[in-house]
Design a protein around this motif. Structure first.
Motif, PDB file in Angstrom:
ATOM      1  N   HIS A 257       0.742  -0.733  -0.049  1.00  0.00           N
ATOM      2  CA  HIS A 257       0.048   0.023  -0.519  1.00  0.00           C
ATOM      3  C   HIS A 257       0.903   1.610   0.244  1.00  0.00           C
ATOM      4  O   HIS A 257       1.004   2.041  -0.940  1.00  0.00           O
ATOM      5  CB  HIS A 257      -1.228  -0.074   1.421  1.00  0.00           C
ATOM      6  CG  HIS A 257      -1.763   0.890   1.131  1.00  0.00           C
ATOM      7  ND1 HIS A 257      -3.171   0.590   0.174  1.00  0.00           N
ATOM      8  CD2 HIS A 257      -2.282   1.762   2.009  1.00  0.00           C
ATOM      9  CE1 HIS A 257      -4.851   1.382   0.184  1.00  0.00           C
ATOM     10  NE2 HIS A 257      -3.946   2.238   1.722  1.00  0.00           N
TER      11      HIS A 257
ATOM     12  N   GLY B 264       2.898   1.460  -3.476  1.00  0.00           N
ATOM     13  CA  GLY B 264       1.206   1.388  -4.398  1.00  0.00           C
ATOM     14  C   GLY B 264       1.443   3.171  -4.751  1.00  0.00           C
ATOM     15  O   GLY B 264       1.373   3.781  -5.517  1.00  0.00           O
ATOM     16  N   ALA B 265       1.482   3.700  -3.134  1.00  0.00           N
ATOM     17  CA  ALA B 265       1.080   5.201  -2.684  1.00  0.00           C
ATOM     18  C   ALA B 265       2.176   5.960  -3.493  1.00  0.00           C
ATOM     19  O   ALA B 265       1.517   6.894  -4.363  1.00  0.00           O
ATOM     20  CB  ALA B 265       0.471   5.128  -1.790  1.00  0.00           C
TER      21      ALA B 265
ATOM     22  N   ALA C 278       1.845   5.770  -7.361  1.00  0.00           N
ATOM     23  CA  ALA C 278       0.759   6.766  -7.478  1.00  0.00           C
ATOM     24  C   ALA C 278       0.576   7.568  -8.453  1.00  0.00           C
ATOM     25  O   ALA C 278       0.654   8.352  -9.102  1.00  0.00           O
ATOM     26  CB  ALA C 278      -0.419   5.364  -7.310  1.00  0.00           C
TER      27      ALA C 278
ATOM     28  N   ALA D 258      -2.757   3.652  -8.868  1.00  0.00           N
ATOM     29  CA  ALA D 258      -3.619   4.045  -7.672  1.00  0.00           C
ATOM     30  C   ALA D 258      -5.135   3.534  -7.961  1.00  0.00           C
ATOM     31  O   ALA D 258      -5.595   3.405  -6.507  1.00  0.00           O
ATOM     32  CB  ALA D 258      -4.364   6.037  -8.258  1.00  0.00           C
TER      33      ALA D 258
ATOM     34  N   GLN E  64      -4.295   0.761  -5.223  1.00  0.00           N
ATOM     35  CA  GLN E  64      -4.671   1.474  -3.931  1.00  0.00           C
ATOM     36  C   GLN E  64      -5.637   0.469  -3.374  1.00  0.00           C
ATOM     37  O   GLN E  64      -5.628   0.546  -2.180  1.00  0.00           O
ATOM     38  CB  GLN E  64      -4.694   2.630  -3.910  1.00  0.00           C
ATOM     39  CG  GLN E  64      -3.462   3.765  -4.158  1.00  0.00           C
ATOM     40  CD  GLN E  64      -2.140   2.688  -2.969  1.00  0.00           C
ATOM     41  OE1 GLN E  64      -0.688   2.047  -3.661  1.00  0.00           O
ATOM     42  NE2 GLN E  64      -1.714   3.381  -2.298  1.00  0.00           N
TER      43      GLN E  64
ATOM     44  N   SER F 267      -4.613  -3.088  -2.682  1.00  0.00           N
ATOM     45  CA  SER F 267      -3.908  -2.788  -1.239  1.00  0.00           C
ATOM     46  C   SER F 267      -4.678  -2.215   0.270  1.00  0.00           C
ATOM     47  O   SER F 267      -3.640  -3.239   1.255  1.00  0.00           O
ATOM     48  CB  SER F 267      -2.503  -2.498  -1.427  1.00  0.00           C
ATOM     49  OG  SER F 267      -2.494  -1.386  -1.585  1.00  0.00           O
ATOM     50  N   GLY F 268      -5.436  -1.286  -0.103  1.00  0.00           N
ATOM     51  CA  GLY F 268      -5.508  -1.282   0.843  1.00  0.00           C
ATOM     52  C   GLY F 268      -6.791  -1.807   2.217  1.00  0.00           C
ATOM     53  O   GLY F 268      -6.794  -2.187   2.932  1.00  0.00           O
TER      54      GLY F 268
ATOM     55  N   TYR G 261     -10.865   8.889  -1.263  1.00  0.00           N
ATOM     56  CA  TYR G 261     -10.001   8.164  -2.678  1.00  0.00           C
ATOM     57  C   TYR G 261     -10.906   7.856  -3.606  1.00  0.00           C
ATOM     58  O   TYR G 261     -11.121   8.023  -4.965  1.00  0.00           O
ATOM     59  CB  TYR G 261      -9.411   6.474  -2.063  1.00  0.00           C
ATOM     60  CG  TYR G 261      -9.472   5.472  -3.126  1.00  0.00           C
ATOM     61  CD1 TYR G 261      -8.021   5.458  -3.530  1.00  0.00           C
ATOM     62  CD2 TYR G 261     -10.324   4.785  -3.703  1.00  0.00           C
ATOM     63  CE1 TYR G 261      -7.980   4.943  -4.542  1.00  0.00           C
ATOM     64  CE2 TYR G 261     -10.007   3.889  -4.280  1.00  0.00           C
ATOM     65  CZ  TYR G 261      -8.631   4.247  -5.130  1.00  0.00           C
ATOM     66  OH  TYR G 261      -7.857   2.988  -5.575  1.00  0.00           O
TER      67      TYR G 261
END
Length: 160
Positions: free
Chosen positions: A11, A14-15, A18, A58, A61, A64-65, A89
């Motif tokens: 996560h 990825g952030a 992204a 994005a 995300q 993974s979130g 989001y």
């Protein structure tokens, strides 16, 4: 390594992948404004970064979130900071795909031909449509950057 740490790593990485590049878009745009002969290239670079890096990562995300929420056993309904982050989001993803990506695509099309020379034969400036599209991209970029910062603040500080 436990599953929570795996999802947290995915996560966080990825952030970074992204959303890190979105902070370069204003630099690309202002450079294109100072060097209009390269505006089309700048539009292409920005659009490619958005379509091939920012938007796909994005959207990942969310995966993974959800994995992180599941692995940690956290309830988004019991944590206002998390619920608000998810709503922000969803707003950001919706705006980025429905509005910002289309404006970036339009800018590529608009800058694909050189400006029409002025009546005296001097190089012409950008068309009103290019200026309006640039303004729309700038405002959208500010909106999306603000959402990203708000989401990061919520995820890091967990204020409520």
């Amino acid at each position: 390594m436990d599953l929570v740490r795996v999802f947290l790593f995915l996560h966080a990485m990825g952030a970074i992948v992204a959303f890190g590049p979105i902070f370069a878009f204003p630099l690309i745009g202002s450079t294109a404004q100072r060097h209009p002969q390269h505006a089309h290239f700048a539009a292409i670079v920005s659009e490619v970064i958005e379509r091939r890096l920012v938007l796909p990562f994005a959207m990942l995300q969310a995966v993974s979130g959800v994995g992180l929420i599941w692995a940690a056993g956290i309830s988004p309904f019991a944590n206002l900071w998390l619920a608000l982050g998810i709503v922000l989001y969803l707003i950001a993803i919706g705006y980025a795909t429905a509005v910002q990506a289309k404006a970036a695509e339009r800018m590529v099309a608009l800058t694909s031909t050189p400006p029409t020379p002025g009546p005296d034969g001097a190089p012409g400036g950008p068309s009103p449509e290019i200026l309006a599209t640039a303004r729309k991209l700038q405002q959208g970029g500010l909106f999306l950057s603000g959402l990203v910062v708000a989401i990061v603040v919520l995820m890091v500080t967990k204020p409520f």
